[in-house]
Design an enzyme around this catalytic site. Structure first.
Site, short mmCIF file in Angstrom:
data_model
loop_
_atom_site.label_atom_id
_atom_site.label_comp_id
_atom_site.label_asym_id
_atom_site.label_seq_id
_atom_site.Cartn_x
_atom_site.Cartn_y
_atom_site.Cartn_z
N GLY A 16 4.27 11.34 3.40
CA GLY A 16 4.54 11.99 2.07
C GLY A 16 3.11 11.85 1.52
O GLY A 16 2.63 12.76 0.83
N ALA A 17 2.64 10.56 1.66
CA ALA A 17 1.43 10.18 1.05
C ALA A 17 0.87 8.87 1.70
O ALA A 17 1.79 8.21 2.39
CB ALA A 17 1.50 9.91 -0.68
N MET A 18 -0.39 8.45 1.46
CA MET A 18 -1.12 7.37 1.88
C MET A 18 -1.67 6.61 1.07
O MET A 18 -2.72 7.34 0.50
CB MET A 18 -1.62 7.54 3.30
CG MET A 18 -2.00 6.17 4.06
SD MET A 18 -0.48 5.10 4.57
CE MET A 18 -1.32 3.72 4.36
N GLU A 19 -1.59 5.31 0.81
CA GLU A 19 -2.18 4.57 -0.40
C GLU A 19 -3.75 3.96 0.07
O GLU A 19 -3.92 2.86 -0.37
CB GLU A 19 -1.29 3.50 -0.73
CG GLU A 19 -0.87 2.40 -0.06
CD GLU A 19 0.24 2.46 1.14
OE1 GLU A 19 0.59 3.67 1.12
OE2 GLU A 19 0.46 1.64 1.58
N ASN A 20 -4.36 4.92 0.71
CA ASN A 20 -5.83 3.97 1.11
C ASN A 20 -6.30 3.64 -0.17
O ASN A 20 -6.42 4.35 -1.05
CB ASN A 20 -6.55 5.43 1.76
CG ASN A 20 -5.84 5.98 3.01
OD1 ASN A 20 -5.49 5.44 3.88
ND2 ASN A 20 -5.45 7.33 2.61
N HIS A 57 4.20 5.53 -7.08
CA HIS A 57 4.60 4.72 -5.97
C HIS A 57 3.26 4.57 -5.21
O HIS A 57 2.98 3.39 -5.08
CB HIS A 57 5.24 5.57 -4.94
CG HIS A 57 5.71 4.61 -3.66
ND1 HIS A 57 6.88 4.24 -3.47
CD2 HIS A 57 4.97 4.76 -2.63
CE1 HIS A 57 6.89 3.43 -2.32
NE2 HIS A 57 5.82 3.54 -1.69
N GLU A 58 2.33 5.51 -5.03
CA GLU A 58 1.12 5.23 -4.14
C GLU A 58 0.08 4.35 -5.24
O GLU A 58 -0.56 3.40 -4.64
CB GLU A 58 0.29 6.68 -3.85
CG GLU A 58 1.24 7.48 -2.83
CD GLU A 58 1.98 6.72 -1.58
OE1 GLU A 58 1.13 5.65 -1.25
OE2 GLU A 58 3.05 6.69 -1.43
N GLU A 84 6.75 -1.89 0.21
CA GLU A 84 7.49 -0.63 -0.18
C GLU A 84 8.74 -0.90 -1.11
O GLU A 84 8.74 0.01 -2.13
CB GLU A 84 8.20 0.05 1.17
CG GLU A 84 7.15 0.51 2.22
CD GLU A 84 6.20 1.45 1.78
OE1 GLU A 84 6.40 2.25 0.84
OE2 GLU A 84 5.35 1.51 2.33
N HIS A 123 1.05 0.82 -4.91
CA HIS A 123 0.64 0.29 -3.82
C HIS A 123 -0.82 -0.39 -3.76
O HIS A 123 -1.23 -1.11 -3.13
CB HIS A 123 0.55 1.13 -2.38
CG HIS A 123 1.95 1.28 -1.76
ND1 HIS A 123 2.63 0.27 -1.19
CD2 HIS A 123 2.62 2.33 -1.33
CE1 HIS A 123 3.60 0.74 -0.61
NE2 HIS A 123 3.63 1.86 -0.90
ZN LIG Z 1 5.01 3.38 0.03
#
Ligand SMILES: [Zn+2]
Length: 159
Positions: free
Chosen positions: A41-45, A77-78, A100, A81
């Site tokens: 869905g997404a990635m919090e780099n 959400h991201e 999470e 993070h």
């Molecule tokens: Zn997450």
């Protein structure tokens, strides 16, 4: 589809978290990019959050209100993070639920603060609880803290 809505939500969510945690976001900027066919869905780099297009792009002419809520929620959400996962992280992947769980909770608070007219906090709480019940009812359910014994790795359902 456009990033206009995301451009409004991102900075407001960062400001919300800075005030909530009383910790400034330490990087000079936070980039966000939509990637076609992005599997997660997404990635919090750190400094560059990557999104599936449906979770960053929104067009009020063709998108649903549900889509708008998803975009706001996933961005929140991201960005959460950046604190839970990037500034502070768990000791090992077995406790990924901490990242999470707190990111999901903080995203709910941020979306409620940014869009109080949506009254989304109770809806998200109920939705998250039902999702947990659904996963917990499966034979493949696992403890909150767990390591996949076959591969010695942890595979989260959500990223
Ligand atoms: Zn997450």
């Amino acid at each position: 589809m456009s990033v206009d809505f995301a451009k409004q939500v991102g900075p407001k969510a960062l400001e919300y978290y800075e005030k909530f945690f009383d910790i400034k976001y330490p990087l000079p900027k936070q980039d966000m990019i939509a990637i076609p066919d992005f599997s997660a869905g997404a990635m919090e780099n750190w400094g560059l959050i990557t999104y599936r297009e449906a979770y960053l792009l929104y067009d009020p002419e063709v998108s649903s209100k549900t889509s708008q809520h998803s975009v706001a929620s996933v961005i929140a959400h991201e960005l959460a993070h950046q604190w839970f996962g990037n500034l502070v992280t768990m000791k090992w992947w077995t406790d990924l639920w901490l990242n999470e769980g707190f990111a999901t909770y903080m995203a709910s608070l941020a979306v409620e603060a940014l869009f109080p007219q949506w009254n989304s906090l109770q809806e998200e709480a109920a939705g998250n609880l039902l999702s947990v019940f659904s996963f917990d009812s499966l034979r493949t359910s696992h403890p909150v803290s767990s390591i996949n014994s076959k591969t010695n790795t942890f595979y989260p359902k959500y990223i």
